[in-house]
Write an enzyme that holds these catalytic residues in place. Structure first.
Site, PDB file in Angstrom:
ATOM      1  N   ASP A   1       8.808   6.474 119.877  1.00 24.64           N
ATOM      2  CA  ASP A   1       8.497   7.629 119.320  1.00 24.64           C
ATOM      3  C   ASP A   1       7.116   8.310 120.044  1.00 24.64           C
ATOM      4  O   ASP A   1       6.919   9.266 120.257  1.00 24.64           O
ATOM      5  CB  ASP A   1       8.136   7.635 117.632  1.00 24.64           C
ATOM      6  CG  ASP A   1       9.393   7.187 117.165  1.00 24.64           C
ATOM      7  OD1 ASP A   1      10.438   7.355 117.697  1.00 24.64           O
ATOM      8  OD2 ASP A   1       9.449   6.768 115.962  1.00 24.64           O
TER       9      ASP A   1
ATOM     10  N   GLU B   1       1.039   2.256 113.102  1.00 24.21           N
ATOM     11  CA  GLU B   1       2.375   2.675 112.606  1.00 24.21           C
ATOM     12  C   GLU B   1       2.793   1.035 111.925  1.00 24.21           C
ATOM     13  O   GLU B   1       3.167   1.030 110.500  1.00 24.21           O
ATOM     14  CB  GLU B   1       3.466   2.904 113.244  1.00 24.21           C
ATOM     15  CG  GLU B   1       4.754   3.478 112.764  1.00 24.21           C
ATOM     16  CD  GLU B   1       4.833   4.747 112.766  1.00 24.21           C
ATOM     17  OE1 GLU B   1       4.296   5.425 113.120  1.00 24.21           O
ATOM     18  OE2 GLU B   1       5.686   5.119 111.472  1.00 24.21           O
TER      19      GLU B   1
END
Ligand code: GLA
Length: 385
Positions: A176, A164
């Site tokens: 997350d 990410e």
């Protein structure tokens, strides 16, 4: 209703002309509390939700990586030897970024076979429910199995975060992917983002007669640009000015001194993080001692802090929260990175439709687009199907 797993298996077979080696899945997440605390080495309390990415994968006998999804009509191909962040774009940057990131964590990519991948997801995109972490975590788990890498789940979470950060370009924290990989049914993941110690905390929503409603405002946000990175920079500036490694090292008792040292904006950013860390600890304690019906005020206080101190809410999120509170929710707050996305409201089950009707009405009255609302339950994390 057909099971998404059947769809994924069938489409994989049509697309690649062979049955997959297996199916893997990983959930999206909702954050109950602890916002913008993860990259400050603080505390978070997210849970994995009953919306998942399901991925079919088969090892190849050459070095090609091919990924396809229900999101796009293309099959994206790249050779394992060409895998660098600069060449990865669009939705495929998530799964292919994970393959690259595994190499950064020590997987010997030069010795690995290529793979064919097809995936579908029931995690809504852009709602702040980590559709991206669901893709990353399912891919990380699948490659870990098929390539026999032996990484544990906390490491796979870091792999997803690196994809990410470096491939997608969003400077996000570890929350997350941790929720998606470590979640358990009916429970939240209490994560110390400094030590990465994780504890599973029973939520007991159903026993308490409660539901957690997601109110997706439809206002889009993108953490690879703009506000998210600005907030992260403000936190780093605050920590530096206070002479600490991260805002985790600042306590509520330190705030009066911080006020003297920092400019007003930086002080309010710091105050959000410091008080939010305390609210996470308070929610965990309250869940244990009094149960879920008692956490509402802490959720409300978190929203106020994000709206006024951290300034990451938008009018649609504020309206969703206020309307839920005024119509019987025990507590409500925006959730996720902010600047759009979703709010959550904790509501007695028999009052959920009243809240939904009230929010629909309030949005129409303000001329906002119709929000999407649905309840979520806390579910198990990533798994081989
Ligand atoms: C996004 C990021 C997370 C976290 C939240 C804010 O969801 O991906 O790492 O920083 O925002 O709490």
């Amino acid at each position: 209703m057909t099971d998404i797993r059947d769809d994924v298996r069938e489409t994989f077979t049509e697309l690649y002309g062979a049955e997959p080696d297996g199916l893997w899945s990983a959930p999206g997440r909702v954050n109950l509390i602890g916002e913008h605390t993860d990259y400050n080495e603080g505390f978070v309390l997210p849970f994995a939700i009953n919306r998942r990415t399901v991925l079919a994968l088969q090892a190849r006998d050459d070095r090609r990586l091919r990924v396809a999804s229900a999101f796009a009509d293309e099959v994206v191909e790249i050779d394992l030897d060409e895998l660098v962040p600069e060449l990865l774009h669009g939705w495929s940057a998530y799964p292919l970024g994970v393959a690259w990131a595994l190499g950064q964590f020590g997987a010997d990519l030069a010795a690995m076979p290529g793979v064919d991948v097809y995936l579908e997801s029931t995690v809504p995109i852009g709602a702040g429910l980590s559709s991206s972490a669901a893709i990353e975590s399912s891919m990380a788990l699948a490659l870990n199995d098929v390539w026999q890498l032996g990484f544990d789940r906390p490491t796979l979470a870091k792999v997803g975060q690196l994809a990410e950060n470096r491939v997608v370009g969003a400077p996000t924290g570890i929350m997350d992917q941790s929720a998606s990989l470590l979640g358990q049914k009916d429970s939240a993941v209490f994560l110390d983002c400094r030590s990465l110690d994780a504890e599973v905390i029973a939520l007991g929503f159903a026993e308490a007669g409660l539901e957690l409603l997601i109110i997706d405002t439809g206002v889009s946000h993108d953490h690879a640009t703009g506000g998210y990175a600005d907030r992260r920079a403000s936190c780093e500036k605050g920590a530096k000015a206070l002479g600490v490694e991260s805002l985790r090292d600042v306590s509520i008792d330190d705030l009066p001194r911080a006020k003297d040292v920092l400019d007003d904006e930086t002080f309010r950013r710091v105050r959000h993080v410091v008080t939010e860390n305390q609210r996470v600890l308070d929610v965990v304690r309250t869940l244990r001692e009094q149960g879920a019906t008692a956490i509402g005020q802490l959720l409300d206080a978190s929203h106020v802090s994000m709206r006024d101190d951290f300034e990451i809410s938008v009018p649609e999120l504020d309206l969703a929260v206020e309307t839920a509170q005024a119509n019987g929710a025990l507590g409500a707050r925006m959730t996720g990175g902010g600047f759009g996305g979703a709010a959550i409201a904790l509501i007695p089950s028999d009052g959920v439709s009243r809240v939904q009707v009230a929010i629909d009405g309030a949005f129409a009255e303000h001329g906002y687009g119709q929000p999407t609302m649905f309840s979520v339950t806390a579910s198990d994390g990533a798994a081989r199907e």
